[in-house]
Design a protein around this motif. Structure first.
Motif, short mmCIF file in Angstrom:
data_model
loop_
_atom_site.label_atom_id
_atom_site.label_comp_id
_atom_site.label_asym_id
_atom_site.label_seq_id
_atom_site.Cartn_x
_atom_site.Cartn_y
_atom_site.Cartn_z
N GLU A 183 7.69 93.48 23.46
CA GLU A 183 7.41 91.93 23.43
C GLU A 183 8.23 91.07 22.15
O GLU A 183 8.42 90.55 23.02
CB GLU A 183 5.60 91.83 22.89
CG GLU A 183 4.55 92.00 25.38
CD GLU A 183 6.50 91.36 26.24
OE1 GLU A 183 6.22 90.70 26.00
OE2 GLU A 183 5.81 92.63 26.77
N ARG B 203 2.75 80.44 23.38
CA ARG B 203 0.93 79.91 23.49
C ARG B 203 0.41 79.19 24.52
O ARG B 203 -0.75 79.70 24.30
CB ARG B 203 1.05 79.01 22.24
CG ARG B 203 0.03 79.51 21.26
CD ARG B 203 -0.05 78.34 20.10
NE ARG B 203 -0.07 79.25 18.67
CZ ARG B 203 1.68 78.48 18.15
NH1 ARG B 203 1.39 77.13 18.22
NH2 ARG B 203 2.15 78.67 16.79
N ALA C 25 0.63 81.80 27.94
CA ALA C 25 -1.61 82.95 26.77
C ALA C 25 -2.64 82.41 27.33
O ALA C 25 -3.09 83.02 27.69
CB ALA C 25 -0.71 83.59 25.64
N PRO D 272 -3.27 83.67 31.33
CA PRO D 272 -3.31 84.86 30.29
C PRO D 272 -2.99 86.34 31.67
O PRO D 272 -2.12 87.21 30.62
CB PRO D 272 -5.18 85.22 30.13
CG PRO D 272 -6.00 84.37 30.91
CD PRO D 272 -4.47 82.49 30.91
N PRO E 42 1.55 90.68 25.94
CA PRO E 42 0.56 89.35 25.52
C PRO E 42 0.80 88.96 23.81
O PRO E 42 2.54 89.55 23.92
CB PRO E 42 -0.53 90.91 24.79
CG PRO E 42 0.61 92.05 24.92
CD PRO E 42 1.61 92.01 26.51
N PHE E 43 0.01 87.92 24.17
CA PHE E 43 0.76 86.84 22.91
C PHE E 43 -0.41 87.16 21.73
O PHE E 43 -1.14 86.47 21.77
CB PHE E 43 1.00 85.55 23.48
CG PHE E 43 1.68 84.79 22.51
CD1 PHE E 43 3.15 84.92 21.73
CD2 PHE E 43 0.99 83.43 21.59
CE1 PHE E 43 3.83 84.32 21.49
CE2 PHE E 43 1.78 83.05 20.44
CZ PHE E 43 2.89 82.93 20.26
#
Ligand SMILES: [Zn+2]
Length: 309
Positions: free
Chosen positions: A233, A259, A262, A266, A278-279
């Protein structure tokens, strides 16, 4: 009470429409006209999305070519389709308004790209690409990655005349992007193309945001699958943001966009693409560092070369 009112309305409507058979025929014609208007709007909005996708993805691919090593393929900047490649609901409109049938019809071309410069136009029918008959838009993209320059020969039909056009396609990062009309907020790789869903084009409100999505996916492709999830990532963000900046898009929207993606979706961009995104806090910090690095280079007018690691 409501049911009674609705029933009364339905009855009076039935009485009215039964009054003369002409009224009923008229309303059928109106329904058909309305359906046609909707199909025309739908097709126009699909075409606008396609144009936007080609415009942004072509810029990312071309300006990033130096970072994509040998993972290159020609960037044509052509939006074209056969009837079979258009959603069924829009086929009649595509035929009536744009003459789209079994052969490959040019719907739009990126201005300032080689195909436009040699005179290819919307409305042209592409009969052959490099001496081979063609029956799909995918054949425009289905070209071998090449080392340097490549000449593309098109045989086209325009107003009953057969013309030969030769243009020098520019190399860009592999892979060309293609629109799917499904409303998923998602992208995935399918064969030689990157499929970008209509829902993602809607979610990525600005071209800067769309550039971030496309560059991130391209970066994953370039980096391969060797890295751990967390590293993959951060590395894809790092390389992706360089691709975004090189194409002239604004990297500053990246943090907020990641953001928002996410938080609202999600599960978007999940494993179907072969990657999960994934953040995490670590990713957020790495992203901020990358932004500082790139913005510093932009301010000092330094070349946008990512460090090799
Ligand atoms: Zn990712």
């Amino acid at each position: 009470m409501h049911r009674f009112v609705a029933g009364a309305l339905a009855i009076s409507w039935m009485a009215a429409s039964a009054a003369t058979s002409n009224d009923l025929a008229l309303s059928e014609a109106e329904v058909a006209a309305q359906r046609e208007r909707l199909a025309r709007l739908g097709f126009a909005s699909m075409l606008e999305r396609q144009k936007r996708l080609i415009r942004v993805s072509s810029a990312i691919r071309l300006h990033g070519a130096a970072l994509c090593n040998d993972q290159l393929s020609p960037v044509t900047g052509i939006v074209a389709a056969t009837s079979a490649e258009i959603p069924e609901a829009y086929r009649e409109t595509a035929y009536r308004d744009h003459g789209v049938e079994d052969l490959l019809k040019v719907l739009w071309i990126l201005p300032d790209y080689p195909a436009a410069e040699v005179g290819l136009r919307s409305g042209d029918t592409i009969l052959e690409i490099d001496g081979r008959e063609t029956h799909s838009a995918a054949s425009l993209d289905r070209r071998d990655p090449v080392d340097s320059q490549i000449f593309t020969a098109l045989k086209i039909e325009r107003d009953g005349e057969i013309l030969d056009l030769l243009f020098e396609a520019r190399n860009g990062c592999f892979r060309p992007a293609v629109l799917s009309m499904l409303d998923n907020v998602d992208t995935h790789t399918e064969g030689a193309r990157m499929v970008v869903y209509s829902g993602m084009l809607r979610f990525a409100e600005s071209d800067d945001e769309l550039a971030i999505v496309l560059a991130h996916e391209l970066a994953h492709e370039l980096l391969g699958q060797k890295l751990s999830v967390e590293n993959a990532e951060s590395e894809a963000d790092y390389l992706g943001l360089y691709l975004v900046a090189r194409a002239g898009y604004d990297v500053a929207v990246a943090t907020e966009f990641a953001r928002r993606l996410a938080a609202e979706f999600p599960f978007a961009l999940e494993e179907r693409a072969g990657h999960i995104h994934p953040f995490s806090a670590a990713r957020s910090i790495a992203l901020a560092n990358t932004l500082r690095e790139i913005q510093g280079k932009l301010e000092r007018a330094e070349p946008l070369e990512p460090r090799t690691r």
